[in-house]
Design an enzyme around this catalytic site. Structure first.
Site, PDB file in Angstrom:
ATOM      1  N   CYS A   1       2.553  21.166  -9.100  1.00  0.00           N
ATOM      2  CA  CYS A   1       1.124  21.271  -8.784  1.00  0.00           C
ATOM      3  C   CYS A   1       0.557  19.866  -8.600  1.00  0.00           C
ATOM      4  O   CYS A   1       0.000  19.537  -7.570  1.00  0.00           O
ATOM      5  CB  CYS A   1       0.390  22.011  -9.888  1.00  0.00           C
ATOM      6  SG  CYS A   1       0.858  23.744  -9.934  1.00  0.00           S
TER       7      CYS A   1
ATOM      8  N   ARG B   1      -2.060  20.085  -5.687  1.00  0.00           N
ATOM      9  CA  ARG B   1      -2.187  21.112  -4.634  1.00  0.00           C
ATOM     10  C   ARG B   1      -2.874  22.367  -5.138  1.00  0.00           C
ATOM     11  O   ARG B   1      -3.517  23.089  -4.383  1.00  0.00           O
ATOM     12  CB  ARG B   1      -0.803  21.467  -4.053  1.00  0.00           C
ATOM     13  CG  ARG B   1       0.087  22.143  -5.062  1.00  0.00           C
ATOM     14  CD  ARG B   1       1.285  22.861  -4.495  1.00  0.00           C
ATOM     15  NE  ARG B   1       2.059  23.409  -5.589  1.00  0.00           N
ATOM     16  CZ  ARG B   1       1.844  24.612  -6.148  1.00  0.00           C
ATOM     17  NH1 ARG B   1       0.922  25.418  -5.680  1.00  0.00           N
ATOM     18  NH2 ARG B   1       2.571  25.019  -7.166  1.00  0.00           N
ATOM     19  N   SER B   2      -2.717  22.685  -6.430  1.00  0.00           N
ATOM     20  CA  SER B   2      -3.220  23.933  -6.999  1.00  0.00           C
ATOM     21  C   SER B   2      -3.570  23.630  -8.446  1.00  0.00           C
ATOM     22  O   SER B   2      -2.731  23.124  -9.186  1.00  0.00           O
ATOM     23  CB  SER B   2      -2.091  24.981  -6.899  1.00  0.00           C
ATOM     24  OG  SER B   2      -2.378  26.153  -7.622  1.00  0.00           O
TER      25      SER B   2
ATOM     26  N   ASN C   1      -4.017  17.819 -16.874  1.00  0.00           N
ATOM     27  CA  ASN C   1      -3.662  16.935 -15.766  1.00  0.00           C
ATOM     28  C   ASN C   1      -4.509  15.662 -15.748  1.00  0.00           C
ATOM     29  O   ASN C   1      -4.007  14.576 -15.435  1.00  0.00           O
ATOM     30  CB  ASN C   1      -3.772  17.685 -14.431  1.00  0.00           C
ATOM     31  CG  ASN C   1      -2.790  18.850 -14.326  1.00  0.00           C
ATOM     32  OD1 ASN C   1      -3.127  19.912 -13.822  1.00  0.00           O
ATOM     33  ND2 ASN C   1      -1.573  18.668 -14.813  1.00  0.00           N
TER      34      ASN C   1
ATOM     35  N   ARG D   1       0.837  -1.213   0.000  1.00  0.00           N
ATOM     36  CA  ARG D   1       0.000   0.000   0.000  1.00  0.00           C
ATOM     37  C   ARG D   1       0.861   1.247   0.000  1.00  0.00           C
ATOM     38  O   ARG D   1       0.441   2.300   0.437  1.00  0.00           O
ATOM     39  CB  ARG D   1      -0.943  -0.039   1.198  1.00  0.00           C
ATOM     40  CG  ARG D   1      -1.991  -1.146   1.066  1.00  0.00           C
ATOM     41  CD  ARG D   1      -2.880  -1.252   2.277  1.00  0.00           C
ATOM     42  NE  ARG D   1      -2.128  -1.621   3.460  1.00  0.00           N
ATOM     43  CZ  ARG D   1      -2.631  -2.251   4.510  1.00  0.00           C
ATOM     44  NH1 ARG D   1      -3.909  -2.608   4.515  1.00  0.00           N
ATOM     45  NH2 ARG D   1      -1.883  -2.536   5.544  1.00  0.00           N
ATOM     46  N   ARG D   2       2.092   1.086  -0.482  1.00  0.00           N
ATOM     47  CA  ARG D   2       3.065   2.199  -0.468  1.00  0.00           C
ATOM     48  C   ARG D   2       3.576   2.492  -1.871  1.00  0.00           C
ATOM     49  O   ARG D   2       4.694   2.971  -2.035  1.00  0.00           O
ATOM     50  CB  ARG D   2       4.248   1.813   0.427  1.00  0.00           C
ATOM     51  CG  ARG D   2       3.827   1.395   1.818  1.00  0.00           C
ATOM     52  CD  ARG D   2       4.945   0.694   2.549  1.00  0.00           C
ATOM     53  NE  ARG D   2       4.483   0.225   3.846  1.00  0.00           N
ATOM     54  CZ  ARG D   2       5.235  -0.477   4.695  1.00  0.00           C
ATOM     55  NH1 ARG D   2       6.486  -0.780   4.394  1.00  0.00           N
ATOM     56  NH2 ARG D   2       4.744  -0.870   5.849  1.00  0.00           N
TER      57      ARG D   2
END
Ligand SMILES: Nc1nc(=O)c2c([nH]1)NC[C@@H]1CN(c3ccc(C(=O)N[C@@H](CCC(=O)O)C(=O)O)cc3)CN21
Ligand SMILES: O=c1ccn([C@H]2C[C@H](O)[C@@H](COP(=O)(O)O)O2)c(=O)[nH]1
Length: 323
Positions: free
Chosen positions: A192, A214-215, A225, A172-173
């Site tokens: 971003c 993040r933005s 994106n 799970r990593r």
């Protein structure tokens, strides 16, 4: 893609005007999420034409750890030119190494995250372990009378994700991160889209992706994106033998620049078209068929290996990027 229009409407209804470093105001909404079932189609915006080739060129540049706007242009993507050559803060940054340089952006961190270990020279076990993991000794010096050893390695986070999907899919990593806080001062733009987590399901042979941004510039950035995240998941699935399934897209600051409002208001009047499908060319090996793990395709892939099938869209429109 109704979800995109819903996001735009939510920002318009619930967001508020904010100032930011670009000087172009935006309406911002803190926190948003979109989720797509990639078995139902590819998350391409249809209420205007998506610059698919450009977005894929950007992704391929990241996969090759590109740090120059010229390399992105050569891959068919011009969207980095202004960040490389027109932002005064970056132009005055001593880490910028000439025209078109972008610094240690996305792909550099994805494929070559610089890692250092400072160890006591007498700790043989730690030094041996680090060397076994690929760290090389780059310097020795004495600090307060004790001898120290500095080791370095460029970590290929994305390759490590693929290796783990193959060797330990229950892990799970399985993630890679772009936010290298030690190097934010060496980038034209801090990342971003920054956290990518892969979630393989061995029972169903499906793989999913959670992406944190993040933005997000919802007028221009979101379409790119979404395309890049979904295309990356398709590629990783192809190379590891999993069917791409859930793509969950989290946004921190979801904003609409004032200069994008006419374009987005127009898009809200349009009805989304059915989603297209993504095709990756046959020359890219399908692990499920070949049984041969070939992660070097992360670097060998070309923009022309990706195509959108049945892409229907409304009339093209665009808007200026806030620099
Ligand atoms: N303000 C801003 N927004 C972004 O989305 C953004 C940045 N800056 N800086 C770095 C990258 C570059 N990205 C960008 C930048 C511009 C477009 C853009 O202008 N898109 C046009 C088409 C461009 C083309 O044809 O290549 C569009 O209409 O979608 C898209 C993504 C995403 N990023
Ligand atoms: O992939 C990307 C890259 C950038 N953006 C947008 C988000 C913001 O509008 C700007 C970055 O400015 P910050 O002041 O660093 O937040 O670029 C994006 O949406 N997607």
């Amino acid at each position: 893609m109704q979800q995109y229009l819903d996001l735009v409407q939510t920002i318009l209804d619930s967001g508020s005007w904010q100032e930011n470093r670009t000087g172009v105001r935006s309406i911002s909404m803190p926190g948003a999420m979109l989720r797509f079932d990639l078995q139902q189609g590819f998350p391409a915006i249809t209420t205007r034409r998506l610059a698919f080739k450009s977005a894929i060129g950007e992704l391929v540049g990241f996969l090759r750890a590109s740090r120059s706007a010229a390399e992105f242009r050569a891959l068919g993507c011009k969207v980095w030119d202004q960040n490389a050559n027109e932002n005064s803060q970056w132009l005055n940054n001593p880490y910028r190494s000439g025209a078109d340089d972008l610094g240690d952006i996305y792909g550099v961190q994805w494929r070559q995250w610089p890692a250092y270990k400072l160890l006591d020279a007498n700790n043989i076990a730690q030094i041996a372990d680090a060397q076994q993991r690929g760290f090389a000794i780059i310097a020795r010096y004495t600090e307060n009378g004790s001898e120290k050893i500095l080791l370095y390695k460029a970590i290929d986070q994305l390759r490590q994700c693929l290796d783990t999907i193959i060797n330990n899919p229950a892990d799970r990593r399985i993630l890679f991160h772009g936010w290298n806080c030690a190097e934010l001062d060496q980038m034209a733009l801090p990342p971003c889209h920054l956290l990518y987590q892969f979630l393989p399901n061995t029972t169903r042979r499906e793989i999913s992706l959670c992406l944190y941004i993040r933005s997000n510039d919802v007028g221009l950035g979101t379409g790119f994106n979404l395309t890049e995240g979904a295309a990356l998941l398709h590629l990783v699935g192809r190379l590891t033998g999993y069917t791409p399934r859930w793509f969950t897209y989290f946004i921190g600051d979801a904003h609409i620049y004032e200069s994008h409002l006419p374009m987005l208001h127009e898009q809200l009047t349009r009805t989304p078209m059915p989603s297209p499908q993504l095709q990756i060319s046959e020359r890219v090996p399908d692990f499920r068929i070949t049984g041969k793990y070939e992660p070097e395709w992360l670097e060998k892939i070309e923009p022309s290996d990706f195509s959108l099938l049945n892409y229907q869209h409304h009339a093209a429109m665009t808007a200026p990027m806030a620099v």
